[in-house]
Design an enzyme around this catalytic site. Structure first.
Site, short mmCIF file in Angstrom:
data_model
loop_
_atom_site.label_atom_id
_atom_site.label_comp_id
_atom_site.label_asym_id
_atom_site.label_seq_id
_atom_site.Cartn_x
_atom_site.Cartn_y
_atom_site.Cartn_z
N TYR A 176 4.20 6.31 10.66
CA TYR A 176 3.18 5.12 10.08
C TYR A 176 4.12 4.05 9.66
O TYR A 176 4.04 2.71 9.80
CB TYR A 176 2.13 5.58 9.19
CG TYR A 176 1.16 4.55 9.01
CD1 TYR A 176 0.19 4.43 9.97
CD2 TYR A 176 1.20 3.68 7.95
CE1 TYR A 176 -1.05 3.60 10.04
CE2 TYR A 176 0.12 2.72 7.86
CZ TYR A 176 -1.15 2.67 8.74
OH TYR A 176 -2.23 1.73 8.68
N LYS A 185 1.21 -0.53 15.49
CA LYS A 185 2.50 -0.88 15.91
C LYS A 185 2.77 -1.79 16.63
O LYS A 185 4.07 -2.22 16.63
CB LYS A 185 2.83 0.69 16.61
CG LYS A 185 2.86 1.60 15.94
CD LYS A 185 4.15 1.71 14.99
CE LYS A 185 4.34 2.88 14.07
NZ LYS A 185 4.50 2.52 12.43
N PRO A 228 -4.26 -0.33 19.02
CA PRO A 228 -4.22 -0.65 17.64
C PRO A 228 -4.00 0.48 16.56
O PRO A 228 -3.60 0.28 15.33
CB PRO A 228 -5.10 -1.67 17.40
CG PRO A 228 -6.23 -1.58 18.44
CD PRO A 228 -5.57 -0.91 19.44
N TYR A 271 -9.06 5.24 7.76
CA TYR A 271 -9.31 5.59 9.07
C TYR A 271 -10.27 6.91 9.37
O TYR A 271 -10.00 7.86 8.64
CB TYR A 271 -8.10 6.05 9.79
CG TYR A 271 -6.90 5.18 9.91
CD1 TYR A 271 -6.08 4.56 8.78
CD2 TYR A 271 -6.65 4.27 11.13
CE1 TYR A 271 -5.24 3.85 9.33
CE2 TYR A 271 -5.82 3.21 11.41
CZ TYR A 271 -5.09 3.16 10.35
OH TYR A 271 -3.86 2.03 10.42
N HIS A 273 0.86 -1.25 -0.03
CA HIS A 273 -0.05 0.07 0.01
C HIS A 273 0.81 1.26 0.04
O HIS A 273 1.58 1.32 0.94
CB HIS A 273 -0.95 0.26 1.31
CG HIS A 273 -1.80 -0.90 1.29
ND1 HIS A 273 -3.26 -0.89 2.16
CD2 HIS A 273 -2.22 -2.15 0.33
CE1 HIS A 273 -4.18 -1.84 1.67
NE2 HIS A 273 -3.39 -2.57 0.60
P1 RFL Z 1 1.12 -12.22 21.35
O1 RFL Z 1 0.91 -12.32 20.03
O2 RFL Z 1 0.45 -12.13 22.75
O3 RFL Z 1 1.96 -13.80 21.97
C1 RFL Z 1 2.20 -14.14 23.10
C2 RFL Z 1 2.06 -15.77 23.05
O4 RFL Z 1 2.63 -16.21 24.62
C3 RFL Z 1 1.65 -17.23 24.87
N1 RFL Z 1 1.36 -17.21 26.46
C4 RFL Z 1 2.10 -18.23 27.34
N2 RFL Z 1 2.91 -19.39 26.98
C5 RFL Z 1 3.49 -20.22 27.89
N3 RFL Z 1 3.20 -19.80 29.25
C6 RFL Z 1 2.50 -18.77 29.72
N4 RFL Z 1 2.13 -18.52 30.91
C7 RFL Z 1 1.85 -17.89 28.53
N5 RFL Z 1 1.21 -16.65 28.59
C8 RFL Z 1 1.22 -16.31 27.39
C9 RFL Z 1 0.26 -16.89 24.44
O5 RFL Z 1 -0.54 -18.06 24.31
C10 RFL Z 1 0.74 -16.30 23.02
O6 RFL Z 1 0.59 -17.32 21.94
O7 RFL Z 1 2.69 -11.37 21.84
P2 RFL Z 1 3.69 -10.90 20.80
O8 RFL Z 1 4.42 -12.24 20.10
O9 RFL Z 1 4.82 -10.17 21.55
O10 RFL Z 1 3.14 -10.17 19.75
C11 RFL Z 1 2.53 -9.24 19.65
C12 RFL Z 1 1.26 -8.78 18.61
O11 RFL Z 1 0.51 -10.19 18.73
C13 RFL Z 1 0.38 -7.84 19.15
O12 RFL Z 1 1.39 -6.67 19.24
C14 RFL Z 1 -0.34 -7.24 18.08
O13 RFL Z 1 -1.11 -8.11 17.53
C15 RFL Z 1 -1.00 -5.89 18.13
N6 RFL Z 1 -1.86 -5.62 16.88
C16 RFL Z 1 -1.55 -4.72 15.76
N7 RFL Z 1 0.06 -4.50 15.47
C17 RFL Z 1 0.52 -4.15 14.43
O14 RFL Z 1 1.56 -4.23 14.36
N8 RFL Z 1 -0.41 -3.79 13.34
C18 RFL Z 1 -1.59 -3.98 13.53
O15 RFL Z 1 -2.42 -3.71 12.43
C19 RFL Z 1 -2.19 -4.42 14.74
N9 RFL Z 1 -3.60 -4.46 14.83
C20 RFL Z 1 -3.33 -5.45 16.93
C21 RFL Z 1 -4.16 -5.08 15.96
C22 RFL Z 1 -3.68 -6.03 18.16
C23 RFL Z 1 -5.26 -6.07 18.20
N10 RFL Z 1 -5.86 -6.75 19.31
C24 RFL Z 1 -6.66 -7.92 19.12
C25 RFL Z 1 -5.32 -6.31 20.53
C26 RFL Z 1 -5.42 -5.30 15.92
C27 RFL Z 1 -6.15 -5.86 17.01
C28 RFL Z 1 -7.61 -5.93 17.00
C1 PHB Z 2 -6.09 -4.81 10.63
O1 PHB Z 2 -5.87 -4.58 9.63
O2 PHB Z 2 -6.11 -5.34 11.83
C2 PHB Z 2 -5.40 -3.41 11.11
C3 PHB Z 2 -4.80 -2.19 10.36
C4 PHB Z 2 -4.52 -1.16 10.65
C5 PHB Z 2 -4.52 -0.85 12.31
C6 PHB Z 2 -5.01 -1.70 12.95
C7 PHB Z 2 -5.55 -2.98 12.55
O3 PHB Z 2 -4.23 0.47 12.48
#
Ligand code: RFL
Ligand code: PHB
Length: 391
Positions: free
Chosen positions: A385, A299, A295, A203, A75
């Protein structure tokens, strides 16, 4: 009792833990990874979607370039709209680099395939993981699985277990400081097997609240609307969601919206959280275990990947050259990056969400006008971004 020996014990098999384990493996360093859930559960979580080019380079270093090249969408810009008027952040022109749409679900799947294909020791459904002696040269983990209890003896522990993990909470309270802010809103998100409303993300700040139009592919859309954090999923049948979304996005986008049954629906909190420091002796935190951001700035995953990349380099330097400078600098570098992302994510959230008072509405309007008028303001948005202004 199963006894395992390794160089690095990794807690958590999300993107941070998996990427770290893969980069260490490619550098000849052994790890054992403990994941609390099943592989299917971790692979089915729908989360992030937007990658900075630095994250894409890191994934390529980890061996995922073919997968990303074949399936990702590039993009060159995105739209921010304020009550129907849109400003396009031209990322390509303002930063020279696009962002890449490739789901966290896909990255996790790809990394499990690579790690397990190479015979990695990954223990799923590891319960009661406990950290021991991480202030000594011989840290240990104990755990339990369906087949009994076990111990992992190691030289380092990487705490990659997300915001509800056990690593951070194992640190004595007087050795760690937590900074946090939670907003009373969440993002209600759905995934639907319908074509996205536009080629780029939108957005949208409307008088009814924030909405985001995103995607995973040309046939899979991801949409979000701001809702009170107290809302429950059963209050949001698909029809109500689509109706609300249609009212919150610009008319030209609403006219193109294709709706369909939701494949997934969830509510994510808008929360900022940073724990300092990120190293405690031979325990190093990475990703959401140490910091979470709302989110809005996309990041979280990028930060988790950057931590994993830096931690892998620091550990490889330790093992290859007996040089600990990378480990010594890890916490300060990762925290600088995290606070920059916190700032940007907070700012994007404040710009685009309905905060409920007229003062905030006016400030948002002024900020939005500034983006349209000022090249410097637009450039800072675009570089933040894309990750090139975040250091
Ligand atoms: P995770 O993905 O939470 O993985 C942690 C893992 O540890 C396990 N765990 C354990 N294992 C053993 N013993 C324990 N006691 C444990 N406790 C937990 C868990 O089961 C899991 O598998 O952390 P990690 O690896 O640091 O990754 C971080 C990302 O997942 C997170 O920052 C992103 O998803 C945030 N996020 C976004 N980030 C972006 O860069 N771009 C995006 O567009 C974006 N969109 C989002 C998002 C997060 C969202 N939510 C659901 C909060 C959109 C949403 C809606
Ligand atoms: C997504 O596609 O899940 C998404 C995209 C941009 C954001 C957050 C989540 O800022």
């Amino acid at each position: 009792m199963t006894n395992l020996n390794t160089q690095v014990a990794i807690i958590g098999g999300g993107p941070a833990g998996l990427l770290l384990s893969q980069l260490l493996h490619l550098g000849g360093v052994d790890s054992v990874l403990l994941e609390r859930r099943t592989r299917a559960y971790v692979e089915s979580r729908i989360r992030a979607g937007v990658l900075e080019s630095g994250t894409v380079e890191l994934l390529a270093r980890a061996g995922l370039s073919t997968q990303v090249e074949q399936h990702a969408l590039f993009h060159d810009g995105f739209n921010i709209c304020f009550e129907g008027n849109c400003f396009r952040a031209d990322l390509k022109a303002l930063t020279g680099t696009p962002v890449v749409v490739y789901g966290q679900t896909e990255i996790t799947r790809d990394l499990y395939q690579l790690r397990l294909g190479a015979g990695a020791r990954i223990l799923f459904e590891a319960e009661d993981v406990a950290l021991h002696d991480f202030n000594s040269d011989r840290p240990r983990l104990t755990y339990r699985t369906g087949t009994g209890s076990g111990e992992v003896r190691c030289e380092f522990i990487a705490g990659c277990d997300g915001s509800h993990g056990v690593s951070r909470t194992s640190v004595p309270a007087d050795a760690i400081t937590v900074y946090e802010q939670s907003l009373p809103y969440g993002w209600l998100g759905i995934l639907s097997g319908t074509p996205p409303v536009d080629d780029e993300l939108i957005y949208s700040r409307s008088s009814r609240g924030f909405a985001l139009c995103s995607m995973r592919s040309r046939a899979l859309s991801r949409y979000y609307v701001q809702c009170p954090i107290s809302d429950q999923l059963d209050e949001w049948p698909d029809d109500r969601f689509w109706d609300e979304l249609r009212h919150r996005i610009p008319e030209w986008a609403a006219a193109r919206l294709v709706t369909g049954p939701s494949i997934e629906k969830s509510i994510a909190p808008l929360r900022s959280f940073v724990a300092e420091p990120m190293r405690f002796g031979r325990l190093l935190l990475a990703g959401d275990a140490a910091h979470i951001v709302p989110p809005t700035g996309a990041k979280g995953l990028n930060l988790a990947a950057a931590d994993a990349g830096e931690l892998a380099s620091a550990l490889l330097l330790h093992y290859r050259e007996r040089d600990d400078s990378g480990l010594e600098n890890y916490s300060a570098n990762a925290l600088r990056r995290a606070w920059n992302a916190v700032r940007f994510s907070w700012w994007m959230t404040m710009l685009t969400h309905r905060l409920g008072d007229e003062f905030s509405d006016r400030v948002q309007r002024a900020e939005f006008e500034l983006l349209r008028r000022s090249h410097a303001a637009a450039e800072l948005l675009a570089k933040s971004y894309c990750g090139t202004a975040l250091g």
